[in-house]
Design a protein around this motif. Structure first.
Motif, mmCIF file in Angstrom:
data_model
loop_
_atom_site.group_PDB
_atom_site.id
_atom_site.type_symbol
_atom_site.label_atom_id
_atom_site.label_comp_id
_atom_site.label_asym_id
_atom_site.label_seq_id
_atom_site.Cartn_x
_atom_site.Cartn_y
_atom_site.Cartn_z
ATOM 1 N N ILE A 198 0.846 -1.193 0.000
ATOM 2 C CA ILE A 198 0.000 0.000 0.000
ATOM 3 C C ILE A 198 0.882 1.243 0.000
ATOM 4 N N ASP A 199 0.650 2.125 -0.956
ATOM 5 C CA ASP A 199 1.373 3.405 -1.007
ATOM 6 C C ASP A 199 2.889 3.209 -0.985
ATOM 7 N N TRP A 200 3.382 2.379 -1.895
ATOM 8 C CA TRP A 200 4.816 2.125 -2.044
ATOM 9 C C TRP A 200 5.358 3.074 -3.094
ATOM 10 N N GLU A 201 6.521 3.690 -2.846
ATOM 11 C CA GLU A 201 7.066 4.662 -3.797
ATOM 12 C C GLU A 201 7.285 4.080 -5.192
ATOM 13 N N THR A 202 7.519 2.774 -5.261
ATOM 14 C CA THR A 202 7.875 2.142 -6.531
ATOM 15 C C THR A 202 6.673 1.552 -7.262
ATOM 16 N N SER A 203 5.492 1.591 -6.635
ATOM 17 C CA SER A 203 4.322 0.907 -7.204
ATOM 18 C C SER A 203 3.996 1.369 -8.617
ATOM 19 N N GLU A 204 3.952 2.670 -8.828
ATOM 20 C CA GLU A 204 3.541 3.195 -10.132
ATOM 21 C C GLU A 204 4.513 2.799 -11.231
ATOM 22 N N GLU A 205 5.812 2.942 -10.972
ATOM 23 C CA GLU A 205 6.820 2.589 -11.974
ATOM 24 C C GLU A 205 6.807 1.088 -12.239
ATOM 25 N N LEU A 206 6.669 0.288 -11.188
ATOM 26 C CA LEU A 206 6.635 -1.166 -11.357
ATOM 27 C C LEU A 206 5.413 -1.588 -12.153
ATOM 28 N N SER A 207 4.255 -1.019 -11.831
ATOM 29 C CA SER A 207 3.024 -1.363 -12.553
ATOM 30 C C SER A 207 3.134 -1.016 -14.030
ATOM 31 N N ARG A 208 3.733 0.131 -14.312
ATOM 32 C CA ARG A 208 3.897 0.555 -15.702
ATOM 33 C C ARG A 208 4.776 -0.432 -16.464
ATOM 34 N N CYS A 209 5.881 -0.849 -15.850
ATOM 35 C CA CYS A 209 6.800 -1.773 -16.520
ATOM 36 C C CYS A 209 6.178 -3.159 -16.686
ATOM 37 N N LEU A 210 5.447 -3.616 -15.660
ATOM 38 C CA LEU A 210 4.794 -4.923 -15.757
ATOM 39 C C LEU A 210 3.719 -4.914 -16.835
ATOM 40 N N SER A 211 2.956 -3.824 -16.883
ATOM 41 C CA SER A 211 1.904 -3.694 -17.887
ATOM 42 C C SER A 211 2.482 -3.687 -19.296
ATOM 43 N N ALA A 212 3.635 -3.015 -19.449
ATOM 44 C CA ALA A 212 4.284 -2.961 -20.767
ATOM 45 C C ALA A 212 4.723 -4.345 -21.225
ATOM 46 N N LYS A 213 4.956 -5.247 -20.259
ATOM 47 C CA LYS A 213 5.347 -6.617 -20.581
ATOM 48 C C LYS A 213 4.134 -7.544 -20.682
ATOM 49 N N GLY A 214 2.924 -6.978 -20.542
ATOM 50 C CA GLY A 214 1.711 -7.768 -20.664
ATOM 51 C C GLY A 214 1.341 -8.552 -19.427
ATOM 52 N N TYR A 215 1.875 -8.145 -18.271
ATOM 53 C CA TYR A 215 1.591 -8.874 -17.039
ATOM 54 C C TYR A 215 0.772 -8.014 -16.084
ATOM 55 N N SER A 216 -0.364 -8.542 -15.631
ATOM 56 C CA SER A 216 -1.215 -7.853 -14.658
ATOM 57 C C SER A 216 -1.270 -8.696 -13.386
ATOM 58 N N PRO A 217 -0.625 -8.250 -12.309
ATOM 59 C CA PRO A 217 -0.585 -9.037 -11.076
ATOM 60 C C PRO A 217 -1.981 -9.275 -10.500
ATOM 61 N N ARG A 218 -2.175 -10.458 -9.939
ATOM 62 C CA ARG A 218 -3.426 -10.788 -9.264
ATOM 63 C C ARG A 218 -3.223 -10.563 -7.768
ATOM 64 N N THR A 219 -3.692 -9.419 -7.298
ATOM 65 C CA THR A 219 -3.463 -9.044 -5.905
ATOM 66 C C THR A 219 -4.221 -9.961 -4.952
ATOM 67 N N ALA A 220 -3.476 -10.487 -3.964
ATOM 68 C CA ALA A 220 -4.082 -11.394 -2.990
ATOM 69 C C ALA A 220 -4.272 -10.704 -1.643
ATOM 70 N N HIS A 221 -3.222 -10.061 -1.153
ATOM 71 C CA HIS A 221 -3.261 -9.399 0.145
ATOM 72 C C HIS A 221 -2.503 -8.075 0.037
ATOM 73 N N GLU A 222 -2.848 -7.118 0.894
ATOM 74 C CA GLU A 222 -2.205 -5.804 0.889
ATOM 75 C C GLU A 222 -1.583 -5.517 2.250
ATOM 76 N N VAL A 223 -0.376 -4.994 2.235
ATOM 77 C CA VAL A 223 0.332 -4.656 3.474
ATOM 78 C C VAL A 223 0.984 -3.287 3.311
ATOM 79 N N GLU A 224 1.401 -2.703 4.441
ATOM 80 C CA GLU A 224 2.013 -1.378 4.403
ATOM 81 C C GLU A 224 3.531 -1.412 4.487
#
Length: 301
Positions: A198-224
């Motif tokens: 939750i609210d990780w500084e790297t989340s947005e950049e990581l999501s963008r790179c994963l999406s560019a590779k065609g991968y959408s993570p299946r979120t199971a649990h959220e932690v801080e």
């Protein structure tokens, strides 16, 4: 070069006016002008060009400004440090550290600070990127250590410390961990439940790179925090993306992400233009001069 000359130049670079700079330094204008002239002679060129209402720093002045500011800050810090050591006075310092920064990284700078300032009294708080920014804004912290805070506030001074990669963390009993390979393809993660930060500084950049590779993570649990993520990894509740320096355990394994180059820069932050205590300046200088290579990280880009 004398510190007095440097102090006069710093005041002049801020005001771009000899009269106001002299008032700020509590000297006469001719005295300040002579000191600036002497400094220019020593450096081999003009530092400030006078053009009536449009005085401005020259190219040499602009290049010298950060170096002379650092020189002056170091001298001021050294003087204050000597006084503090002699008096053993209590020196409180509030520091905010992002939830995603492993405090073990800061043991050496903290140790050096305590040796230099026997009276140092740290108050360390933790928080999300927004909480880190808020703590700096409202004066709750003089310094902060965090990953990228983005354009949240334009009054932040930023000193990059190191750059680190993002890895995959899994339980040691997970099928991915039992392979002999040290890396993994993203398509091997398609069916895996992912532990999300939750609210990780790297989340947005990581999501963008994963999406560019065609991968959408299946979120199971959220932690801080990284510690909470590590606990769920040990419970084999899913897989997680973590920074290289995040806490580890014998019950988990790290894997490189094949074909995915994602990294983040960890920096120390302070509010631009705000007074910094001597103990804060000392810790800032210790952090900036620290050797982080033993943690497997690289110099910031």
């Amino acid at each position: 070069m004398e510190m007095q000359q440097v102090r006069y130049f710093l005041a002049l670079s801020n005001t771009l006016n000899f009269t106001r700079a002299a008032e700020e330094c509590n000297v006469t204008q001719p005295a300040l002008t002579r000191a600036i002239k002497t400094l220019e002679e020593e450096l081999g060129g003009e530092l400030l060009r006078r053009e009536r209402q449009h005085s401005h720093l020259t190219e040499l002045g602009r290049r010298m400004l950060p170096l002379l500011q650092q020189c002056y800050d170091a001298a001021t810090s050294a003087k204050s440090l000597a006084k503090a050591v002699q008096s053993s006075e209590v020196a409180p310092l509030n520091v905010t550290i992002s939830n995603s920064v492993n405090i073990a990284l800061l043991v050496s700078p903290f140790s050096e600070l305590f040796r230099a300032y026997p009276g140092a009294h740290l108050k360390i708080s933790r928080g999300s990127p927004s909480a880190v920014t808020d703590a700096l804004k409202d004066g709750g912290a003089e310094l902060a250590v965090a990953g990228p805070l983005g354009p949240a506030w334009d009054r932040l001074d930023v000193w990059p410390l190191f750059q680190e990669g993002i890895e995959l963390a899994v339980n040691s009993d997970h099928p991915l961990a039992r392979r002999n390979e040290v890396d993994v393809e993203l398509n091997q993660l398609a069916a895996e439940p992912v532990l999300s930060r939750i609210d990780w500084e790297t989340s947005e950049e990581l999501s963008r790179c994963l999406s560019a590779k065609g991968y959408s993570p299946r979120t199971a649990h959220e932690v801080e925090t990284d510690q909470d993520l590590l606990a769920l990894l040990e419970a084999n509740a899913g897989i997680g993306f973590v920074s290289l320096t995040a806490p580890r355990s014998a019950n988990t394994r790290r894997l490189k992400l094949r074909g995915l180059d994602v990294s983040r820069t960890v920096s120390v932050y302070a509010v631009a233009g705000r007074h910094r205590s001597p103990v804060a300046m000392t810790l800032l200088n210790l952090l900036r001069s620290a050797d982080w290579s033993s943690f497997g990280v690289s110099e910031p880009a």
